[in-house]
Design a protein around this motif. Structure first.
Motif, mmCIF file in Angstrom:
data_model
loop_
_atom_site.group_PDB
_atom_site.id
_atom_site.type_symbol
_atom_site.label_atom_id
_atom_site.label_comp_id
_atom_site.label_asym_id
_atom_site.label_seq_id
_atom_site.Cartn_x
_atom_site.Cartn_y
_atom_site.Cartn_z
ATOM 1 N N ARG A 53 0.540 -1.224 0.114
ATOM 2 C CA ARG A 53 0.234 0.171 0.148
ATOM 3 C C ARG A 53 1.264 1.050 0.171
ATOM 4 O O ARG A 53 0.679 1.758 -0.759
ATOM 5 C CB ARG A 53 -0.918 0.317 1.514
ATOM 6 C CG ARG A 53 -1.860 0.119 1.023
ATOM 7 C CD ARG A 53 -2.641 -0.670 2.014
ATOM 8 N NE ARG A 53 -2.401 -1.598 2.328
ATOM 9 C CZ ARG A 53 -1.970 -3.031 2.085
ATOM 10 N NH1 ARG A 53 -3.396 -3.766 1.229
ATOM 11 N NH2 ARG A 53 -1.074 -3.998 2.634
ATOM 12 N N ARG A 103 10.619 3.901 3.711
ATOM 13 C CA ARG A 103 11.004 2.515 4.395
ATOM 14 C C ARG A 103 12.190 1.978 4.842
ATOM 15 O O ARG A 103 12.868 1.633 4.224
ATOM 16 C CB ARG A 103 10.131 1.976 4.193
ATOM 17 C CG ARG A 103 9.177 0.338 4.524
ATOM 18 C CD ARG A 103 8.540 -0.020 4.593
ATOM 19 N NE ARG A 103 7.343 0.589 4.600
ATOM 20 C CZ ARG A 103 5.990 0.667 4.942
ATOM 21 N NH1 ARG A 103 5.534 -1.200 4.379
ATOM 22 N NH2 ARG A 103 5.168 0.750 4.769
ATOM 23 N N GLN A 134 0.518 7.679 7.306
ATOM 24 C CA GLN A 134 -0.144 6.731 7.093
ATOM 25 C C GLN A 134 -1.169 7.270 8.083
ATOM 26 O O GLN A 134 -2.627 7.711 8.279
ATOM 27 C CB GLN A 134 -0.220 4.699 7.847
ATOM 28 C CG GLN A 134 -1.043 4.297 8.006
ATOM 29 C CD GLN A 134 -2.183 3.804 7.173
ATOM 30 O OE1 GLN A 134 -1.479 3.095 5.720
ATOM 31 N NE2 GLN A 134 -2.990 3.922 7.101
ATOM 32 N N ARG A 164 3.549 1.069 14.483
ATOM 33 C CA ARG A 164 3.961 2.332 14.152
ATOM 34 C C ARG A 164 3.059 3.526 13.858
ATOM 35 O O ARG A 164 2.906 4.054 14.500
ATOM 36 C CB ARG A 164 5.590 1.966 13.362
ATOM 37 C CG ARG A 164 4.675 1.720 11.623
ATOM 38 C CD ARG A 164 5.974 1.405 11.146
ATOM 39 N NE ARG A 164 5.735 0.547 9.586
ATOM 40 C CZ ARG A 164 6.463 0.016 9.476
ATOM 41 N NH1 ARG A 164 7.857 -0.134 9.319
ATOM 42 N NH2 ARG A 164 6.183 -0.307 7.840
ATOM 43 N N THR A 165 1.987 2.579 13.226
ATOM 44 C CA THR A 165 0.820 3.075 12.241
ATOM 45 C C THR A 165 0.241 3.991 13.650
ATOM 46 O O THR A 165 -0.494 4.574 13.866
ATOM 47 C CB THR A 165 -1.036 2.520 11.686
ATOM 48 O OG1 THR A 165 -0.353 1.179 12.239
ATOM 49 C CG2 THR A 165 0.501 2.184 9.990
ATOM 50 N N GLN A 228 2.732 -7.808 14.590
ATOM 51 C CA GLN A 228 3.625 -7.436 13.587
ATOM 52 C C GLN A 228 4.480 -8.737 13.664
ATOM 53 O O GLN A 228 5.689 -8.199 14.668
ATOM 54 C CB GLN A 228 4.974 -6.047 14.049
ATOM 55 C CG GLN A 228 3.404 -4.791 13.934
ATOM 56 C CD GLN A 228 2.809 -4.561 12.902
ATOM 57 O OE1 GLN A 228 4.013 -3.995 12.290
ATOM 58 N NE2 GLN A 228 1.749 -4.184 11.900
ATOM 59 N N LEU A 265 -4.383 -1.666 7.219
ATOM 60 C CA LEU A 265 -3.769 -3.031 6.101
ATOM 61 C C LEU A 265 -2.667 -3.421 5.696
ATOM 62 O O LEU A 265 -2.027 -2.106 6.817
ATOM 63 C CB LEU A 265 -4.413 -2.683 4.825
ATOM 64 C CG LEU A 265 -5.819 -2.436 5.148
ATOM 65 C CD1 LEU A 265 -6.624 -2.754 3.458
ATOM 66 C CD2 LEU A 265 -6.440 -3.828 5.933
#
Ligand code: NCD
Length: 356
Positions: A53, A103, A134, A164-165, A228, A265
Protein backbone atom coordinates in the motif's frame (compact mmCIF):
# COMPACT_ATOMS: atom_id res chain seq x y z
CA UNK A 1 4.61 24.73 4.49
CA UNK A 2 7.36 25.14 7.05
CA UNK A 3 8.46 21.53 7.52
CA UNK A 4 11.18 20.43 5.08
CA UNK A 5 10.98 16.71 5.95
CA UNK A 6 8.16 14.57 7.30
CA UNK A 7 9.75 12.22 9.80
CA UNK A 8 6.97 12.60 12.37
CA UNK A 9 3.69 14.47 11.79
CA UNK A 10 4.64 16.59 14.82
CA UNK A 11 6.89 18.55 12.45
CA UNK A 12 3.89 19.92 10.57
CA UNK A 13 2.28 22.91 12.26
CA UNK A 14 -1.39 22.50 13.13
CA UNK A 15 -2.41 25.07 10.52
CA UNK A 16 -0.36 23.32 7.80
CA UNK A 17 -1.87 19.97 8.81
CA UNK A 18 -5.42 21.37 8.65
CA UNK A 19 -4.59 22.80 5.23
CA UNK A 20 -3.25 19.45 3.90
CA UNK A 21 -6.38 17.65 5.14
CA UNK A 22 -8.61 20.29 3.51
CA UNK A 23 -6.55 20.19 0.32
CA UNK A 24 -6.77 16.36 0.16
CA UNK A 25 -10.56 16.82 0.10
CA UNK A 26 -10.29 19.33 -2.75
CA UNK A 27 -8.12 16.93 -4.77
CA UNK A 28 -10.60 14.13 -4.11
CA UNK A 29 -13.42 16.25 -5.55
CA UNK A 30 -11.43 17.43 -8.59
CA UNK A 31 -8.47 15.08 -9.26
CA UNK A 32 -8.23 16.14 -12.90
CA UNK A 33 -7.26 19.71 -11.90
CA UNK A 34 -3.97 18.41 -10.52
CA UNK A 35 -2.68 16.12 -13.28
CA UNK A 36 0.28 18.38 -14.06
CA UNK A 37 1.12 19.77 -10.62
CA UNK A 38 4.32 17.74 -10.29
CA UNK A 39 5.28 17.68 -13.94
CA UNK A 40 9.08 17.66 -14.21
CA UNK A 41 9.61 16.33 -10.68
CA UNK A 42 11.05 12.97 -9.69
CA UNK A 43 10.21 11.01 -6.56
CA UNK A 44 12.61 8.32 -5.30
CA UNK A 45 11.00 5.50 -3.32
CA UNK A 46 13.63 3.68 -1.23
CA UNK A 47 11.91 0.68 0.30
CA UNK A 48 14.28 -1.43 2.38
CA UNK A 49 11.27 -3.26 3.86
CA UNK A 50 8.26 -4.92 2.15
CA UNK A 51 5.31 -2.72 1.29
CA UNK A 52 2.27 -2.87 -0.96
CA UNK A 53 0.00 0.00 0.00
CA UNK A 54 2.41 2.68 1.11
CA UNK A 55 4.80 2.29 -1.78
CA UNK A 56 2.10 2.05 -4.45
CA UNK A 57 0.05 4.77 -2.84
CA UNK A 58 3.03 7.15 -3.06
CA UNK A 59 3.73 6.04 -6.61
CA UNK A 60 0.10 6.47 -7.62
CA UNK A 61 -0.01 9.91 -5.99
CA UNK A 62 3.12 11.08 -7.84
CA UNK A 63 1.99 9.62 -11.20
CA UNK A 64 -1.46 11.21 -10.83
CA UNK A 65 0.27 14.55 -10.31
CA UNK A 66 2.27 14.14 -13.51
CA UNK A 67 5.59 13.38 -11.79
CA UNK A 68 8.01 10.51 -12.39
CA UNK A 69 9.50 7.78 -10.23
CA UNK A 70 12.82 6.10 -9.50
CA UNK A 71 13.80 3.80 -6.63
CA UNK A 72 14.01 0.24 -5.34
CA UNK A 73 11.81 -2.06 -3.31
CA UNK A 74 14.45 -4.69 -2.80
CA UNK A 75 17.70 -3.29 -1.42
CA UNK A 76 19.31 -6.52 -2.66
CA UNK A 77 19.10 -5.04 -6.16
CA UNK A 78 20.87 -1.81 -5.14
CA UNK A 79 24.35 -0.93 -3.89
CA UNK A 80 23.05 -1.50 -0.36
CA UNK A 81 23.88 -5.19 -1.04
CA UNK A 82 27.52 -4.12 -1.63
CA UNK A 83 27.63 -2.53 1.81
CA UNK A 84 26.77 1.07 0.94
CA UNK A 85 25.78 3.16 3.95
CA UNK A 86 22.41 4.86 4.28
CA UNK A 87 24.20 8.19 4.25
CA UNK A 88 25.89 7.56 0.89
CA UNK A 89 22.78 6.11 -0.75
CA UNK A 90 20.67 9.08 0.30
CA UNK A 91 23.33 11.66 -0.51
CA UNK A 92 23.56 10.31 -4.07
CA UNK A 93 19.85 9.76 -4.70
CA UNK A 94 19.08 13.26 -3.48
CA UNK A 95 21.21 14.47 -6.42
CA UNK A 96 18.77 12.67 -8.74
CA UNK A 97 15.36 13.13 -7.14
CA UNK A 98 13.27 16.09 -5.93
CA UNK A 99 11.77 14.17 -3.03
CA UNK A 100 12.67 10.91 -1.27
CA UNK A 101 10.26 8.47 0.37
CA UNK A 102 12.01 5.94 2.59
CA UNK A 103 10.97 2.82 4.50
CA UNK A 104 13.49 0.93 6.61
CA UNK A 105 13.27 -1.65 9.36
CA UNK A 106 15.49 0.35 11.72
CA UNK A 107 13.89 2.96 13.98
CA UNK A 108 15.08 6.47 13.22
CA UNK A 109 16.25 5.59 9.68
CA UNK A 110 14.21 8.35 8.05
CA UNK A 111 15.57 10.97 10.45
CA UNK A 112 19.09 9.72 9.72
CA UNK A 113 18.43 9.88 5.97
CA UNK A 114 17.13 13.44 6.21
CA UNK A 115 20.43 14.55 7.75
CA UNK A 116 22.29 13.75 4.51
CA UNK A 117 19.69 14.55 1.86
CA UNK A 118 19.67 17.59 -0.44
CA UNK A 119 15.94 17.12 -1.01
CA UNK A 120 12.98 16.60 1.35
CA UNK A 121 12.58 13.16 2.95
CA UNK A 122 9.31 11.46 3.89
CA UNK A 123 9.24 8.67 6.44
CA UNK A 124 7.20 5.78 5.03
CA UNK A 125 7.75 3.70 8.17
CA UNK A 126 10.86 3.28 10.33
CA UNK A 127 10.75 -0.14 11.98
CA UNK A 128 8.20 -0.30 14.79
CA UNK A 129 8.54 3.42 15.45
CA UNK A 130 6.46 5.84 13.33
CA UNK A 131 4.48 6.02 10.10
CA UNK A 132 3.35 9.63 9.64
CA UNK A 133 1.78 9.36 6.18
CA UNK A 134 -0.41 6.45 7.28
CA UNK A 135 -1.58 8.78 10.04
CA UNK A 136 -2.23 11.54 7.53
CA UNK A 137 -4.31 8.98 5.62
CA UNK A 138 -6.18 8.12 8.84
CA UNK A 139 -6.82 11.79 9.68
CA UNK A 140 -8.15 12.47 6.18
CA UNK A 141 -10.37 9.36 6.38
CA UNK A 142 -11.78 10.38 9.77
CA UNK A 143 -12.35 13.95 8.64
CA UNK A 144 -14.45 12.87 5.68
CA UNK A 145 -15.98 9.65 7.06
CA UNK A 146 -16.58 10.71 10.66
CA UNK A 147 -16.84 14.45 10.26
CA UNK A 148 -14.41 15.43 13.02
CA UNK A 149 -11.05 14.75 14.67
CA UNK A 150 -12.00 15.88 18.18
CA UNK A 151 -14.29 14.58 20.95
CA UNK A 152 -13.87 11.00 19.77
CA UNK A 153 -13.48 7.82 21.80
CA UNK A 154 -10.84 5.90 19.88
CA UNK A 155 -10.08 2.23 20.47
CA UNK A 156 -6.73 0.97 19.22
CA UNK A 157 -6.71 -2.80 19.14
CA UNK A 158 -3.94 -5.29 18.35
CA UNK A 159 -0.21 -4.70 18.41
CA UNK A 160 0.09 -1.34 20.18
CA UNK A 161 3.72 -2.05 21.03
CA UNK A 162 5.13 -2.64 17.56
CA UNK A 163 2.48 -0.94 15.43
CA UNK A 164 4.09 2.22 14.08
CA UNK A 165 0.75 3.37 12.64
CA UNK A 166 -0.71 3.25 16.15
CA UNK A 167 2.11 5.34 17.61
CA UNK A 168 1.84 8.07 14.98
CA UNK A 169 -1.96 8.13 15.16
CA UNK A 170 -2.06 8.48 18.94
CA UNK A 171 0.53 11.27 18.82
CA UNK A 172 -1.57 13.17 16.28
CA UNK A 173 -5.03 12.65 17.78
CA UNK A 174 -3.80 13.49 21.29
CA UNK A 175 -3.55 17.13 20.19
CA UNK A 176 -7.27 17.49 19.40
CA UNK A 177 -9.55 18.40 22.33
CA UNK A 178 -11.84 15.89 23.99
CA UNK A 179 -10.37 12.72 22.47
CA UNK A 180 -10.37 9.62 24.71
CA UNK A 181 -8.16 6.61 24.01
CA UNK A 182 -8.83 2.97 24.83
CA UNK A 183 -5.69 0.89 24.30
CA UNK A 184 -6.84 -2.66 23.67
CA UNK A 185 -4.05 -5.24 23.70
CA UNK A 186 -2.47 -8.00 25.75
CA UNK A 187 -0.17 -6.59 28.48
CA UNK A 188 2.85 -7.68 26.39
CA UNK A 189 1.75 -5.54 23.46
CA UNK A 190 0.99 -2.30 25.30
CA UNK A 191 2.02 0.97 23.66
CA UNK A 192 5.60 2.10 24.42
CA UNK A 193 6.43 4.67 27.07
CA UNK A 194 6.95 7.61 24.69
CA UNK A 195 3.43 7.18 23.32
CA UNK A 196 1.90 7.11 26.81
CA UNK A 197 4.04 10.15 27.72
CA UNK A 198 2.44 11.98 24.80
CA UNK A 199 -1.07 11.19 26.09
CA UNK A 200 -0.02 12.44 29.52
CA UNK A 201 1.56 15.59 28.09
CA UNK A 202 -1.68 16.53 26.37
CA UNK A 203 -3.80 15.65 29.42
CA UNK A 204 -5.77 13.01 27.46
CA UNK A 205 -8.15 10.59 29.06
CA UNK A 206 -6.86 7.05 28.34
CA UNK A 207 -7.40 3.53 29.59
CA UNK A 208 -6.17 0.01 28.91
CA UNK A 209 -8.28 -3.02 28.14
CA UNK A 210 -7.64 -6.60 27.16
CA UNK A 211 -11.22 -7.30 26.16
CA UNK A 212 -12.68 -5.85 22.98
CA UNK A 213 -16.22 -7.00 23.87
CA UNK A 214 -16.18 -4.94 27.06
CA UNK A 215 -15.33 -1.65 25.38
CA UNK A 216 -16.60 -1.79 21.80
CA UNK A 217 -19.94 -0.17 22.71
CA UNK A 218 -18.16 3.03 23.90
CA UNK A 219 -16.14 3.62 20.74
CA UNK A 220 -16.57 6.14 17.92
CA UNK A 221 -13.51 4.81 16.08
CA UNK A 222 -11.97 1.33 16.22
CA UNK A 223 -8.46 1.15 14.79
CA UNK A 224 -7.52 -2.51 14.31
CA UNK A 225 -3.94 -3.63 13.60
CA UNK A 226 -2.27 -6.92 12.83
CA UNK A 227 0.23 -8.48 15.23
CA UNK A 228 3.56 -7.42 13.71
CA UNK A 229 5.10 -10.86 13.20
CA UNK A 230 8.40 -9.52 11.82
CA UNK A 231 9.12 -7.54 15.01
CA UNK A 232 9.05 -10.55 17.38
CA UNK A 233 12.22 -12.19 18.65
CA UNK A 234 10.84 -15.71 18.10
CA UNK A 235 7.97 -17.45 16.36
CA UNK A 236 6.79 -18.81 19.73
CA UNK A 237 6.34 -15.27 21.07
CA UNK A 238 4.38 -14.31 17.97
CA UNK A 239 2.15 -17.41 18.14
CA UNK A 240 1.27 -16.54 21.74
CA UNK A 241 -0.10 -13.16 20.62
CA UNK A 242 -1.68 -14.12 17.32
CA UNK A 243 -5.46 -14.38 17.06
CA UNK A 244 -6.20 -12.92 20.52
CA UNK A 245 -8.36 -10.07 19.17
CA UNK A 246 -10.66 -10.74 16.25
CA UNK A 247 -13.36 -8.30 15.19
CA UNK A 248 -16.36 -10.19 13.81
CA UNK A 249 -20.04 -9.48 13.14
CA UNK A 250 -21.02 -10.72 16.62
CA UNK A 251 -18.79 -8.17 18.34
CA UNK A 252 -19.78 -5.42 15.93
CA UNK A 253 -23.44 -5.97 16.87
CA UNK A 254 -22.64 -4.26 20.21
CA UNK A 255 -21.01 -1.21 18.60
CA UNK A 256 -22.52 2.21 17.91
CA UNK A 257 -24.31 2.59 14.56
CA UNK A 258 -21.88 5.36 13.57
CA UNK A 259 -18.69 3.57 14.63
CA UNK A 260 -15.93 3.76 12.02
CA UNK A 261 -13.60 0.76 11.72
CA UNK A 262 -10.16 1.59 10.32
CA UNK A 263 -7.15 -0.64 9.64
CA UNK A 264 -3.88 0.38 7.96
CA UNK A 265 -3.82 -3.06 6.27
CA UNK A 266 -2.53 -5.66 5.54
CA UNK A 267 -5.09 -7.69 7.47
CA UNK A 268 -4.13 -11.15 8.66
CA UNK A 269 -6.90 -12.62 10.84
CA UNK A 270 -7.88 -9.73 13.14
CA UNK A 271 -10.97 -8.70 11.17
CA UNK A 272 -13.32 -11.44 9.95
CA UNK A 273 -14.10 -11.12 6.24
CA UNK A 274 -17.84 -10.80 7.04
CA UNK A 275 -17.12 -7.36 8.56
CA UNK A 276 -16.11 -6.01 5.12
CA UNK A 277 -19.77 -5.72 4.14
CA UNK A 278 -20.73 -3.70 7.22
CA UNK A 279 -21.12 0.00 6.31
CA UNK A 280 -19.07 0.92 9.39
CA UNK A 281 -15.99 -0.79 7.90
CA UNK A 282 -13.95 1.94 6.19
CA UNK A 283 -10.56 0.30 5.68
CA UNK A 284 -10.80 -0.07 1.93
CA UNK A 285 -12.00 3.53 1.53
CA UNK A 286 -9.05 4.48 3.76
CA UNK A 287 -6.60 3.26 1.08
CA UNK A 288 -8.21 5.61 -1.45
CA UNK A 289 -8.04 8.57 0.94
CA UNK A 290 -4.35 7.70 1.35
CA UNK A 291 -3.64 8.60 -2.27
CA UNK A 292 -5.35 12.01 -1.94
CA UNK A 293 -3.58 12.63 1.37
CA UNK A 294 -0.20 11.88 -0.23
CA UNK A 295 -0.99 13.96 -3.31
CA UNK A 296 -1.76 16.93 -1.06
CA UNK A 297 1.41 16.37 0.98
CA UNK A 298 3.67 16.01 -2.07
CA UNK A 299 2.33 19.22 -3.66
CA UNK A 300 2.82 21.20 -0.44
CA UNK A 301 6.32 19.81 0.19
CA UNK A 302 7.52 20.45 -3.34
CA UNK A 303 6.06 23.98 -3.31
CA UNK A 304 8.17 24.96 -0.31
CA UNK A 305 11.27 22.82 -0.95
CA UNK A 306 14.77 24.15 -0.51
CA UNK A 307 17.48 22.25 -2.36
CA UNK A 308 20.52 22.19 -0.10
CA UNK A 309 22.51 19.91 2.12
CA UNK A 310 21.41 20.31 5.74
CA UNK A 311 23.93 21.68 8.24
CA UNK A 312 26.13 19.07 9.88
CA UNK A 313 24.61 17.86 13.16
CA UNK A 314 26.90 17.31 16.16
CA UNK A 315 26.34 14.78 18.97
CA UNK A 316 24.40 16.15 21.92
CA UNK A 317 25.71 13.57 24.42
CA UNK A 318 28.66 11.27 24.76
CA UNK A 319 26.36 8.24 24.88
CA UNK A 320 25.10 5.65 22.37
CA UNK A 321 21.51 4.42 22.15
CA UNK A 322 21.21 0.81 23.36
CA UNK A 323 17.99 -0.02 21.49
CA UNK A 324 19.00 -2.86 19.15
CA UNK A 325 16.38 -1.69 16.63
CA UNK A 326 17.79 1.85 16.46
CA UNK A 327 19.48 2.99 13.25
CA UNK A 328 22.51 4.09 15.27
CA UNK A 329 23.32 0.38 15.80
CA UNK A 330 24.14 -0.16 12.13
CA UNK A 331 25.08 3.30 10.80
CA UNK A 332 28.03 3.98 13.05
CA UNK A 333 28.90 7.47 11.72
CA UNK A 334 25.61 8.92 13.02
CA UNK A 335 25.97 11.49 15.80
CA UNK A 336 24.47 10.62 19.20
CA UNK A 337 21.31 12.67 19.57
CA UNK A 338 19.30 12.69 22.78
CA UNK A 339 16.63 14.85 24.41
CA UNK A 340 15.64 15.02 28.03
CA UNK A 341 12.18 14.39 29.50
CA UNK A 342 12.20 14.79 33.27
CA UNK A 343 14.81 12.38 34.59
CA UNK A 344 15.05 10.39 31.33
CA UNK A 345 17.36 10.67 28.35
CA UNK A 346 15.59 9.70 25.13
CA UNK A 347 17.18 8.89 21.77
CA UNK A 348 16.13 11.38 19.11
CA UNK A 349 16.17 8.70 16.41
CA UNK A 350 13.98 6.07 18.09
CA UNK A 351 12.57 7.72 21.28
CA UNK A 352 14.00 4.88 23.37
CA UNK A 353 14.94 5.87 26.95
CA UNK A 354 18.44 5.08 28.19
CA UNK A 355 19.88 5.26 31.70
CA UNK A 356 21.07 8.80 32.42
C1 NCD B 1 1.34 -0.77 7.99
C2 NCD B 1 2.84 -0.67 8.13
O1 NCD B 1 3.58 -1.01 7.22
O2 NCD B 1 3.23 -0.24 9.20
N1 NCD B 1 0.86 -0.88 6.70
C3 NCD B 1 0.80 0.25 5.93
O3 NCD B 1 1.75 0.94 5.77
N2 NCD B 1 -0.39 0.54 5.41
C4 NCD B 1 0.73 -1.72 8.92
C5 NCD B 1 1.27 -3.11 8.99
O4 NCD B 1 2.23 -3.49 8.34
O5 NCD B 1 0.67 -3.86 9.77
Amino acid sequence: MNARNIIDLEQISQSDLDEIIRFAGVIRENPSYFIDDCHGNIMATLFYEPSTRTQMSFQTAMLRLGGKLIGFDDPGNSSVSKGESLKDTVRVISNYADIIVIRNSFEGAALAASMYSRCPVINAGDGGHLHPTQTLTDLVTLTYEKGRLDNLTIGLCGDNRNGRTVHSLIKSLAVYPGNRFVLISTPELNAPRYVIDCLEKHGCDYSFSNNLDDVIGDLDVLYMTRIQKERFASNAEYQAQKGVFVLDAKKLAHAKPDLRVLHPLPRVDEIAVEVDDDPRAKYFEQTEYGVFARMALIIKMLESRRVCLPDKVESTHDRRCDNMRCITQTELYLPNLFYEVGESLLCKYCDHAIEK
